[in-house]
Design an enzyme around this catalytic site. Structure first.
Site, mmCIF file in Angstrom:
data_model
loop_
_atom_site.group_PDB
_atom_site.id
_atom_site.type_symbol
_atom_site.label_atom_id
_atom_site.label_comp_id
_atom_site.label_asym_id
_atom_site.label_seq_id
_atom_site.Cartn_x
_atom_site.Cartn_y
_atom_site.Cartn_z
ATOM 1 N N GLY A 17 1.112 -1.580 -0.265
ATOM 2 C CA GLY A 17 0.073 -0.394 -0.064
ATOM 3 C C GLY A 17 1.171 1.611 -0.009
ATOM 4 N N ILE A 18 0.533 2.323 0.700
ATOM 5 C CA ILE A 18 1.368 3.214 0.620
ATOM 6 C C ILE A 18 2.694 4.140 1.367
ATOM 7 C CG2 ILE A 18 1.007 5.967 2.131
ATOM 8 C CD1 ILE A 18 -2.315 5.547 1.998
ATOM 9 N N VAL A 61 4.819 -1.683 15.386
ATOM 10 C CA VAL A 61 5.172 -0.578 15.792
ATOM 11 C C VAL A 61 3.955 -0.815 16.842
ATOM 12 C CG1 VAL A 61 4.700 0.525 13.792
ATOM 13 C CG2 VAL A 61 2.947 0.090 14.570
ATOM 14 N N ASN A 87 3.463 5.454 9.557
ATOM 15 C CA ASN A 87 2.303 4.982 8.576
ATOM 16 C C ASN A 87 1.802 3.528 8.200
ATOM 17 O OD1 ASN A 87 1.145 5.147 5.570
ATOM 18 N ND2 ASN A 87 2.317 3.116 5.342
ATOM 19 N N ALA A 88 1.938 2.649 9.240
ATOM 20 C CA ALA A 88 1.600 1.882 9.781
ATOM 21 C C ALA A 88 0.003 1.904 10.441
ATOM 22 C CB ALA A 88 2.506 0.821 10.421
ATOM 23 N N GLY A 89 -0.768 1.070 9.813
ATOM 24 C CA GLY A 89 -2.716 1.131 10.602
ATOM 25 C C GLY A 89 -3.306 0.010 10.581
ATOM 26 N N SER A 140 -5.863 10.610 8.911
ATOM 27 C CA SER A 140 -7.432 10.414 7.952
ATOM 28 C C SER A 140 -8.682 11.571 8.148
ATOM 29 C CB SER A 140 -7.917 8.994 8.515
ATOM 30 O OG SER A 140 -8.423 8.324 7.738
ATOM 31 N N TYR A 153 -10.806 2.789 15.389
ATOM 32 C CA TYR A 153 -9.789 3.898 13.751
ATOM 33 C C TYR A 153 -10.464 5.533 13.844
ATOM 34 C CZ TYR A 153 -8.428 4.647 9.230
ATOM 35 O OH TYR A 153 -7.314 5.296 7.961
ATOM 36 N N LYS A 157 -7.012 7.505 14.862
ATOM 37 C CA LYS A 157 -6.343 8.555 14.265
ATOM 38 C C LYS A 157 -7.013 10.139 15.061
ATOM 39 C CE LYS A 157 -5.046 6.304 10.613
ATOM 40 N NZ LYS A 157 -3.617 6.395 10.352
ATOM 41 N N THR A 188 -5.886 0.332 -1.632
ATOM 42 C CA THR A 188 -4.747 -0.801 -1.217
ATOM 43 C C THR A 188 -5.479 -1.801 -0.275
ATOM 44 O OG1 THR A 188 -5.094 0.478 1.239
ATOM 45 C CG2 THR A 188 -3.451 1.264 -1.059
HETATM 46 O O1 NJP Z 1 -2.914 -0.039 4.029
HETATM 47 P P1 NJP Z 1 -2.660 -1.036 4.178
HETATM 48 P P2 NJP Z 1 -2.378 1.658 3.684
HETATM 49 N N1 NJP Z 1 3.210 -3.248 12.845
HETATM 50 O O2 NJP Z 1 -3.189 -2.142 4.588
HETATM 51 C C1 NJP Z 1 1.565 -2.397 7.930
HETATM 52 C C2 NJP Z 1 -3.984 5.390 5.909
HETATM 53 N N2 NJP Z 1 -5.360 5.936 5.224
HETATM 54 O O3 NJP Z 1 -1.781 1.358 3.020
HETATM 55 O O4 NJP Z 1 3.095 -5.353 9.894
HETATM 56 C C3 NJP Z 1 3.791 -2.356 11.906
HETATM 57 O O5 NJP Z 1 -2.234 -1.408 2.605
HETATM 58 C C4 NJP Z 1 1.075 -3.654 7.073
HETATM 59 O O6 NJP Z 1 2.210 -4.108 7.624
HETATM 60 P P3 NJP Z 1 2.087 -5.866 8.277
HETATM 61 C C5 NJP Z 1 -4.207 4.172 7.836
HETATM 62 O O7 NJP Z 1 -5.017 4.256 8.346
HETATM 63 C C6 NJP Z 1 -5.672 5.383 4.244
HETATM 64 O O8 NJP Z 1 -3.818 1.760 2.770
HETATM 65 O O9 NJP Z 1 3.167 -6.189 7.271
HETATM 66 N N3 NJP Z 1 3.250 -2.128 11.438
HETATM 67 C C7 NJP Z 1 1.017 -2.989 6.009
HETATM 68 O O10 NJP Z 1 2.491 -2.680 5.470
HETATM 69 C C8 NJP Z 1 -2.816 3.070 7.210
HETATM 70 O O11 NJP Z 1 -1.911 4.536 8.956
HETATM 71 C C9 NJP Z 1 -6.737 5.604 3.945
HETATM 72 O O12 NJP Z 1 0.411 -6.127 8.122
HETATM 73 C C10 NJP Z 1 1.756 -2.668 10.888
HETATM 74 C C11 NJP Z 1 0.769 -0.847 5.870
HETATM 75 O O13 NJP Z 1 0.616 -1.306 7.606
HETATM 76 C C12 NJP Z 1 -2.004 3.968 6.583
HETATM 77 O O14 NJP Z 1 -2.762 4.835 5.544
HETATM 78 C C13 NJP Z 1 -7.353 6.122 4.089
HETATM 79 C C14 NJP Z 1 1.221 -2.804 12.155
HETATM 80 C C15 NJP Z 1 -0.583 -0.898 6.151
HETATM 81 O O15 NJP Z 1 -1.394 -1.879 5.089
HETATM 82 C C16 NJP Z 1 -1.250 3.060 5.358
HETATM 83 O O16 NJP Z 1 -2.366 2.257 4.760
HETATM 84 C C17 NJP Z 1 -6.813 7.282 4.903
HETATM 85 C C18 NJP Z 1 1.809 -3.056 13.447
HETATM 86 N N4 NJP Z 1 1.149 -3.524 14.376
HETATM 87 C C19 NJP Z 1 -6.043 6.852 5.631
HETATM 88 N N5 NJP Z 1 -0.264 -3.182 11.799
HETATM 89 C C20 NJP Z 1 -6.714 4.055 2.522
HETATM 90 N N6 NJP Z 1 -6.393 3.154 2.013
HETATM 91 O O17 NJP Z 1 -7.689 4.226 2.011
HETATM 92 C C21 NJP Z 1 -0.359 -2.682 10.124
HETATM 93 O O18 NJP Z 1 -8.005 8.688 5.378
HETATM 94 N N7 NJP Z 1 0.812 -2.825 9.401
#
Ligand code: NJP
Length: 250
Positions: A17-18, A61, A87-89, A140, A153, A157, A188
Site C-alpha cells: 500500500g502507501i 509498531v 504510516n502503519a495502521g 485520515s 479507527y 486517528k 490498498t
Molecule cells: O493500508 P494497507 P494502507 N506493526 O493495509 C502495516 C492510512 N489511510 O496502505 O505489519 C507494523 O495496505 C502493514 O504491514 P504488516 C491508514 O490508516 C489509508 O492504505 O506486514 N506494521 C501494512 O504495511 C494507514 O495508517 C486510507 O501487516 C503494521 C500497512 O500497515 C496508512 O494509510 C485512507 C502493523 C497497512 O497497509 C497506510 O494504509 C486514509 C503493526 N502492528 C488513511 N499493523 C485508505 N487506504 O483509503 C499494520 O484516510 N501494519
C-alpha cells in the site's frame, strides 16, 4: 521534483500500500530507506528490489522496544535519521460499539495511536541531537468525524492527529517538522477490507473512486520540502484541490 539525496527515511507499514509506494519513491529520489512492518519476508523482498539504499527490519509498531531497536539499527547502518513516516495502521475491528470486543478494540489503539507515539518517541532524541528532522503521520478524514462501525479507527486517528500537534507544539523551535497526511481513499488492502465489511458509506464506494498509493507517496515526499512548512503541526488533505495542485497531482 524534490531531491532526497543524502536523507535517511524510516517508514512503518512498508510491506504494501502507501508505505511500500513511499519506500520506492523516496529511494527513487535518492534517499536511503528503512522499511518496517510485521511481514519480514515481504519488506526484505521490497528492499532487495530497491537495492543497496534500502534496509528492512521486522517491526510491530505496537511494541515500543521493537520501534526503538529499528531506529537504533537505522542510525547505526545509515548514520542518521532525517524523516520518520508513521504510516502503519489497521482498520479492524469494524463494528458497532455495543458489540466491540475489548481486546480487539484495544489492539487498534495499540497500533494506530500508540504506534505513532512510539515512532515519535524513538526518533526524537536522534533528531534533536542532529538539530532537526521531519515526522509525518498518515492521518485520515476519520480523525475529524465519526463513521459507523469505526470507533477504534476514528478515535485512534483523532488521537494521532493530536500527537502531531503536540509534537509540533513542543519541538518546532528545535527544528522538528511534524505533519500529517490525510490521503482520502486509497486503493490498498485497507480499502479491500472496508469494502468486504459492507459497513458505512465508504464500503459502498466504487474502486475507481480511490486514488493510487503512488499519489499518497508523492504527497509524503512533498511534505519533506519547505513548500509544506505553512502546514506544520497539521494534516494536509489530498481531497483539497489546491494541495493536489501544489504537489503536482492531477
Ligand atoms: O493500508 P494497507 P494502507 N506493526 O493495509 C502495516 C492510512 N489511510 O496502505 O505489519 C507494523 O495496505 C502493514 O504491514 P504488516 C491508514 O490508516 C489509508 O492504505 O506486514 N506494521 C501494512 O504495511 C494507514 O495508517 C486510507 O501487516 C503494521 C500497512 O500497515 C496508512 O494509510 C485512507 C502493523 C497497512 O497497509 C497506510 O494504509 C486514509 C503493526 N502492528 C488513511 N499493523 C485508505 N487506504 O483509503 C499494520 O484516510 N501494519
Amino acid at each position: 521534483m524534490p531531491d532526497m539525496t543524502g536523507k535517511v527515511v524510516l517508514i512503518t507499514g512498508a510491506s504494501r500500500g502507501i508505505g511500500e509506494a513511499a519506500a520506492r519513491l523516496f529511494a527513487a529520489k535518492g534517499a536511503k530507506v528503512m522499511l518496517l512492518a510485521r511481514s519480514g519476508t515481504r519488506i526484505a523482498e521490497i528492499a532487495g528490489e530497491i537495492g543497496e539504499n534500502a534496509l528492512a527490519m521486522p517491526c510491530d509498531v505496537s511494541r515500543y522496544w521493537e520501534v526503538e531497536a529499528a531506529v537504533t539499527a537505522c542510525v547505526s547502518e545509515f548514520g542518521r535519521l532525517d524523516v520518520v513516516i508513521n504510516n502503519a495502521g489497521v482498520i479492524d475491528p469494524i463494528g458497532h460499539m455495543a458489540q466491540a470486543d475489548p481486546e480487539n478494540w484495544a489492539k487498534a489503539i495499540d497500533i494506530n495511536l500508540k504506534g505513532v507515539m512510539w515512532g515519535m518517541r524513538a526518533a526524537l532524541p536522534v533528531m534533536l541531537d542532529q538539530g532537526g528532522g521531519t515526522v509525518i503521520t498518515t492521518s485520515s478524514g476519520a480523525a475529524y468525524g465519526p463513521q459507523e462501525g469505526w470507533s477504534a479507527y476514528c478515535s485512534s486517528k483523532a488521537g494521532a492527529l493530536m500527537l502531531t500537534r503536540c509534537l509540533d507544539f513542543e519541538n518546532r523551535d528545535k527544528g522538528i517538522r511534524a505533519l500529517g497526511l490525510s490521503p482520502g481513499t486509497v486503493a490498498t488492502q485497507m480499502q479491500r477490507e472496508i469494502k468486504a465489511s459492507g459497513v458505512n458509506r465508504i464500503s459502498q464506494l466504487d474502486w475507481s473512486d480511490h486514488i493510487p498509493p503512488e499519489w499518497a507517496a508523492e504527497a509524503l515526499v512533498w511534505l519533506c520540502t519547505p513548500a509544506a512548512d505553512p502546514h506544520l503541526g497539521q494534516d494536509i488533505s489530498l481531497r483539497d484541490a489546491d494541495i493536489r495542485a501544489q504537489i503536482g497531482l492531477t
